[in-house]
Each structure stands twice: as structure tokens, then as C-alpha cells.
Motif scaffolding. Structure first.
Motif, PDB file in Angstrom:
ATOM      1  N   TRP A 225      10.155  -6.905  11.282  1.00  0.00           N
ATOM      2  CA  TRP A 225       8.701  -6.929  11.131  1.00  0.00           C
ATOM      3  C   TRP A 225       8.132  -8.073  11.963  1.00  0.00           C
ATOM      4  CZ3 TRP A 225       4.786  -4.106   9.990  1.00  0.00           C
ATOM      5  CH2 TRP A 225       3.633  -4.586   9.387  1.00  0.00           C
ATOM      6  N   HIS A 226       7.499  -7.731  13.086  1.00  0.00           N
ATOM      7  CA  HIS A 226       6.904  -8.735  13.975  1.00  0.00           C
ATOM      8  C   HIS A 226       5.902  -8.050  14.904  1.00  0.00           C
ATOM      9  CE1 HIS A 226       9.131  -7.343  17.519  1.00  0.00           C
ATOM     10  NE2 HIS A 226      10.116  -7.112  16.670  1.00  0.00           N
ATOM     11  N   PRO A 227       5.061  -8.825  15.588  1.00  0.00           N
ATOM     12  CA  PRO A 227       4.119  -8.210  16.544  1.00  0.00           C
ATOM     13  C   PRO A 227       4.866  -7.658  17.767  1.00  0.00           C
ATOM     14  CG  PRO A 227       3.520 -10.509  16.068  1.00  0.00           C
ATOM     15  CD  PRO A 227       4.861 -10.254  15.453  1.00  0.00           C
ATOM     16  N   MET A 228       4.153  -6.917  18.563  1.00  0.00           N
ATOM     17  CA  MET A 228       4.660  -6.388  19.830  1.00  0.00           C
ATOM     18  C   MET A 228       5.784  -5.372  19.645  1.00  0.00           C
ATOM     19  SD  MET A 228       2.508  -8.092  21.584  1.00  0.00           S
ATOM     20  CE  MET A 228       2.932  -7.762  23.267  1.00  0.00           C
ATOM     21  N   PHE A 229       5.724  -4.598  18.564  1.00  0.00           N
ATOM     22  CA  PHE A 229       6.695  -3.539  18.325  1.00  0.00           C
ATOM     23  C   PHE A 229       5.909  -2.264  18.070  1.00  0.00           C
ATOM     24  CE2 PHE A 229       9.483  -0.919  15.689  1.00  0.00           C
ATOM     25  CZ  PHE A 229      10.679  -1.005  16.369  1.00  0.00           C
ATOM     26  N   ASP A 230       6.422  -1.129  18.516  1.00  0.00           N
ATOM     27  CA  ASP A 230       5.725   0.142  18.345  1.00  0.00           C
ATOM     28  C   ASP A 230       6.132   0.781  17.012  1.00  0.00           C
ATOM     29  OD1 ASP A 230       4.513   2.624  18.498  1.00  0.00           O
ATOM     30  OD2 ASP A 230       5.195   3.033  20.546  1.00  0.00           O
ATOM     31  N   TYR A 231       5.437   0.402  15.933  1.00  0.00           N
ATOM     32  CA  TYR A 231       5.757   0.941  14.607  1.00  0.00           C
ATOM     33  C   TYR A 231       5.352   2.410  14.475  1.00  0.00           C
ATOM     34  CZ  TYR A 231       6.993  -3.764  13.393  1.00  0.00           C
ATOM     35  OH  TYR A 231       7.603  -4.995  13.379  1.00  0.00           O
TER      36      TYR A 231
ATOM     37  N   ASP B  13      13.728  -1.156  12.017  1.00  0.00           N
ATOM     38  CA  ASP B  13      15.188  -1.158  12.155  1.00  0.00           C
ATOM     39  C   ASP B  13      15.672  -2.575  12.483  1.00  0.00           C
ATOM     40  OD1 ASP B  13      15.457   1.564  11.534  1.00  0.00           O
ATOM     41  OD2 ASP B  13      15.098   2.152  13.619  1.00  0.00           O
ATOM     42  N   ALA B  14      16.507  -2.730  13.500  1.00  0.00           N
ATOM     43  CA  ALA B  14      17.073  -4.043  13.824  1.00  0.00           C
ATOM     44  C   ALA B  14      16.012  -5.033  14.308  1.00  0.00           C
ATOM     45  CB  ALA B  14      18.162  -3.892  14.884  1.00  0.00           C
ATOM     46  N   SER B  15      14.895  -4.547  14.824  1.00  0.00           N
ATOM     47  CA  SER B  15      13.835  -5.449  15.297  1.00  0.00           C
ATOM     48  C   SER B  15      13.109  -6.135  14.157  1.00  0.00           C
ATOM     49  CB  SER B  15      12.821  -4.677  16.148  1.00  0.00           C
ATOM     50  OG  SER B  15      13.435  -4.207  17.310  1.00  0.00           O
TER      51      SER B  15
ATOM     52  N   TYR C  91      10.151  10.366   2.065  1.00  0.00           N
ATOM     53  CA  TYR C  91       9.957  11.159   0.855  1.00  0.00           C
ATOM     54  C   TYR C  91       9.669  10.258  -0.338  1.00  0.00           C
ATOM     55  CZ  TYR C  91      11.933  15.033   3.484  1.00  0.00           C
ATOM     56  OH  TYR C  91      12.152  16.006   4.420  1.00  0.00           O
ATOM     57  N   VAL C  92       9.109  10.866  -1.383  1.00  0.00           N
ATOM     58  CA  VAL C  92       8.912  10.157  -2.636  1.00  0.00           C
ATOM     59  C   VAL C  92      10.274   9.615  -3.084  1.00  0.00           C
ATOM     60  CG1 VAL C  92       8.309  10.451  -5.078  1.00  0.00           C
ATOM     61  CG2 VAL C  92       6.893  11.503  -3.300  1.00  0.00           C
ATOM     62  N   ARG C  93      10.299   8.413  -3.576  1.00  0.00           N
ATOM     63  CA  ARG C  93      11.467   7.649  -4.034  1.00  0.00           C
ATOM     64  C   ARG C  93      12.186   6.922  -2.913  1.00  0.00           C
ATOM     65  NH1 ARG C  93      13.324  12.167  -8.041  1.00  0.00           N
ATOM     66  NH2 ARG C  93      13.275  13.128  -6.206  1.00  0.00           N
ATOM     67  N   ASP C  94      11.815   7.159  -1.655  1.00  0.00           N
ATOM     68  CA  ASP C  94      12.393   6.368  -0.578  1.00  0.00           C
ATOM     69  C   ASP C  94      11.848   4.950  -0.694  1.00  0.00           C
ATOM     70  OD1 ASP C  94      13.830   8.486   0.417  1.00  0.00           O
ATOM     71  OD2 ASP C  94      12.474   8.879   2.100  1.00  0.00           O
ATOM     72  N   ILE C  95      12.589   4.007  -0.139  1.00  0.00           N
ATOM     73  CA  ILE C  95      12.221   2.596  -0.212  1.00  0.00           C
ATOM     74  C   ILE C  95      12.007   2.086   1.204  1.00  0.00           C
ATOM     75  CG2 ILE C  95      12.996   0.294  -0.884  1.00  0.00           C
ATOM     76  CD1 ILE C  95      14.611   1.737  -3.128  1.00  0.00           C
ATOM     77  N   ILE C  96      10.875   1.434   1.397  1.00  0.00           N
ATOM     78  CA  ILE C  96      10.534   0.845   2.682  1.00  0.00           C
ATOM     79  C   ILE C  96      10.728  -0.659   2.543  1.00  0.00           C
ATOM     80  CG2 ILE C  96       8.731   0.588   4.444  1.00  0.00           C
ATOM     81  CD1 ILE C  96       9.674   3.524   3.848  1.00  0.00           C
ATOM     82  N   SER C  97      11.565  -1.237   3.399  1.00  0.00           N
ATOM     83  CA  SER C  97      11.920  -2.652   3.302  1.00  0.00           C
ATOM     84  C   SER C  97      11.404  -3.411   4.522  1.00  0.00           C
ATOM     85  CB  SER C  97      13.448  -2.773   3.211  1.00  0.00           C
ATOM     86  OG  SER C  97      13.840  -4.114   3.277  1.00  0.00           O
ATOM     87  N   PHE C  98      10.713  -4.514   4.263  1.00  0.00           N
ATOM     88  CA  PHE C  98      10.219  -5.391   5.330  1.00  0.00           C
ATOM     89  C   PHE C  98      11.067  -6.656   5.326  1.00  0.00           C
ATOM     90  CE2 PHE C  98       6.644  -2.748   4.296  1.00  0.00           C
ATOM     91  CZ  PHE C  98       5.923  -2.595   5.473  1.00  0.00           C
ATOM     92  N   GLU C  99      11.704  -6.961   6.460  1.00  0.00           N
ATOM     93  CA  GLU C  99      12.454  -8.201   6.610  1.00  0.00           C
ATOM     94  C   GLU C  99      11.804  -8.999   7.723  1.00  0.00           C
ATOM     95  OE1 GLU C  99      16.671  -7.552   7.012  1.00  0.00           O
ATOM     96  OE2 GLU C  99      16.669  -6.109   5.360  1.00  0.00           O
ATOM     97  N   TYR C 100      11.502 -10.283   7.433  1.00  0.00           N
ATOM     98  CA  TYR C 100      10.752 -11.100   8.381  1.00  0.00           C
ATOM     99  C   TYR C 100      10.889 -12.571   8.019  1.00  0.00           C
ATOM    100  CZ  TYR C 100       7.460 -10.980   4.487  1.00  0.00           C
ATOM    101  OH  TYR C 100       6.904 -11.075   3.233  1.00  0.00           O
TER     102      TYR C 100
ATOM    103  N   GLY D 149      16.249   9.727  15.290  1.00  0.00           N
ATOM    104  CA  GLY D 149      16.172   8.531  14.457  1.00  0.00           C
ATOM    105  C   GLY D 149      17.531   8.154  13.924  1.00  0.00           C
ATOM    106  N   ALA D 150      17.701   6.885  13.653  1.00  0.00           N
ATOM    107  CA  ALA D 150      18.964   6.410  13.100  1.00  0.00           C
ATOM    108  C   ALA D 150      18.687   5.711  11.794  1.00  0.00           C
ATOM    109  CB  ALA D 150      19.623   5.450  14.084  1.00  0.00           C
ATOM    110  N   PRO D 151      19.359   6.116  10.716  1.00  0.00           N
ATOM    111  CA  PRO D 151      19.124   5.478   9.432  1.00  0.00           C
ATOM    112  C   PRO D 151      19.625   4.042   9.438  1.00  0.00           C
ATOM    113  CG  PRO D 151      20.958   6.990   9.278  1.00  0.00           C
ATOM    114  CD  PRO D 151      20.371   7.153  10.644  1.00  0.00           C
ATOM    115  N   THR D 152      18.988   3.194   8.611  1.00  0.00           N
ATOM    116  CA  THR D 152      19.401   1.796   8.541  1.00  0.00           C
ATOM    117  C   THR D 152      20.271   1.518   7.342  1.00  0.00           C
ATOM    118  OG1 THR D 152      17.433   1.225   7.311  1.00  0.00           O
ATOM    119  CG2 THR D 152      17.323   1.025   9.704  1.00  0.00           C
ATOM    120  N   GLY D 153      20.337   2.411   6.389  1.00  0.00           N
ATOM    121  CA  GLY D 153      21.158   2.198   5.218  1.00  0.00           C
ATOM    122  C   GLY D 153      20.722   3.119   4.113  1.00  0.00           C
ATOM    123  N   SER D 154      21.534   3.163   3.047  1.00  0.00           N
ATOM    124  CA  SER D 154      21.181   4.076   1.984  1.00  0.00           C
ATOM    125  C   SER D 154      21.283   3.460   0.601  1.00  0.00           C
ATOM    126  CB  SER D 154      22.073   5.317   2.052  1.00  0.00           C
ATOM    127  OG  SER D 154      23.424   4.936   1.916  1.00  0.00           O
TER     128      SER D 154
END
Length: 191
Positions: free
Chosen positions: A33-39, A29-31, A49-58, A140-145
Motif C-alpha cells: 500500500w503506497h502511492p504511484m501504484f495502479d490499484y 500484492d508484493a508492492s 466475494y463476500v467473506r474474502d479478506i482485504i489486507s493492507f500492509e504498509y 492474477g496471482a493469489p497472495t495467500g489463503s
């Protein structure tokens, strides 16, 4: 002024787009992609679900994203990654049910928590209507759609011996599906 037919066409195109693409989840979410986070805690807040998109920002100077096997995930070994990504904004379309494993390959980042296991569920959401947003579990809170394009090909030369469909092929199929259905709708509107 927008006519009723044009509004209907626009709504239909958005619905078709949502059918081809799932929800978008920003890892951490707002944190980000970095160490010291409970993924693990982060993933427990969502159902993917299938077709969902996982986005890494770092910050690509300090991190990367490596897709690895379950075994290499458990021991934080990124040397034989199936794909290594450096862009700072990498997205992955979940194309089939199952688990996918991602780590950061920078020194000791994985050992300090910069790794995530994504458990992807069946091909559709529990609801029969098109999904226009994410599927958070309670709390959980969605980050976008809005869908993002698939990531570029892996930056390394390690072969990927998985039989999954190419996300680019899926994108082309969905684009073709949208174009075909949109054309059919336009023809029907003017007959």
C-alpha cells in the motif's frame, strides 16, 4: 500416528474454517500500500466475494487506510472517513456485495494513486465446494489463503452510518459455527 478419525476431523475443521472465511488478498500484492501504484489494474486481476479478506500492509509512519464514501473516494477526501486505520497491517472482511472505497489520508497520496475500490460479488464462489484459496481472474496471482482476524475498530470518532454487520459479530458467529459442528462431528465419531 494419526488415526483416520482424527485426520477426518482435522480435514472437516479446515473445511468449516474455509466456509466461514474467504480468501485473503494483500492490496498491491508484493508492492503493498503506497502511492504511484495502479490499484485499478490490481483489482481487475481478481474477483472478490463476500467473506474474502482485504489486507493492507504498509509503513504506518508514512501511510494510513481510510474507508470513505464513493464521492469522497473520487475527490480524495479523507476528512470524513467512515474509519481510519493506522496499524500498518489492517484487514477488512467483505461482508456483503457492493463496492468499498479505501484511500490513504496522508498529504497528496490519494491524488498520486494510493486509493482502491473493491467490488465485492455475491455470497459464494462459482464453485460449490468450499474456497480454500483466492479467486484470481485470468492473469492474477493469489497472495495467500489463510484468513486474518478483522481489523480493530476505527481509530477516529466519526460515526459509521452503514447498516452492515459488524465483522467481529461475523467472526464470533463463524467461531460458534465451527465449534458446534466440530462438537457434533466428535460425538458422531465416538458413537
Amino acid at each position: 500416528m494419526v488415526s483416520a478419525e482424527n485426520a477426518m476431523l482435522f480435514s472437516t475443521m479446515i473445511g468449516l474454517f474455509a466456509i466461514c472465511f474467504g480468501a485473503v488478498y494483500k492490496v498491491g500484492d508484493a508492492s503493498g500500500w503506497h502511492p504511484m501504484f495502479d490499484y485499478q489494474k490490481w483489482t481487475s486481476s481478481y474477483t472478490f466475494y463476500v467473506r474474502d479478506i482485504i489486507s493492507f500492509e504498509y509503513n504506518s509512519v508514512f501511510h494510513d487506510v481510510r474507508e470513505v464514501t464513493e464521492r469522497n473516494y473520487k475527490v480524495c477526501n479523507g476528512t470524513k472517513a467512515m474509519g481510519t486505520y493506522y496499524s500498518g497491517n489492517d484487514s477488512f472482511t467483505m461482508e456483503r456485495p457492493g463496492r468499498r472505497y479505501f484511500i490513504c489520508g496522508f498529504h497528496n497520496h490519494c491524488q498520486h494513486g494510493q486509493k482502491v475500490e473493491i467490488d465485492v460479488h455475491g455470497t459464494s464462489s462459482p464453485s460449490p465446494s468450499p474456497r480454500l484459496g483466492p479467486h484470481p481472474s485470468p492473469g492474477g496471482a493469489p497472495t495467500g489463503s489463510l484468513p486474518l482476524p478483522p481489523s480493530p475498530s476505527p481509530q477516529n470518532s466519526a460515526p459509521f452510518d452503514d447498516s452492515s454487520e459488524n465483522s467481529v459479530s461475523s467472526l464470533h458467529f463463524c467461531s460458534l459455527l465451527i465449534a458446534t459442528k466440530s462438537l457434533a462431528l466428535v460425538v458422531l465419531l465416538f458413537i
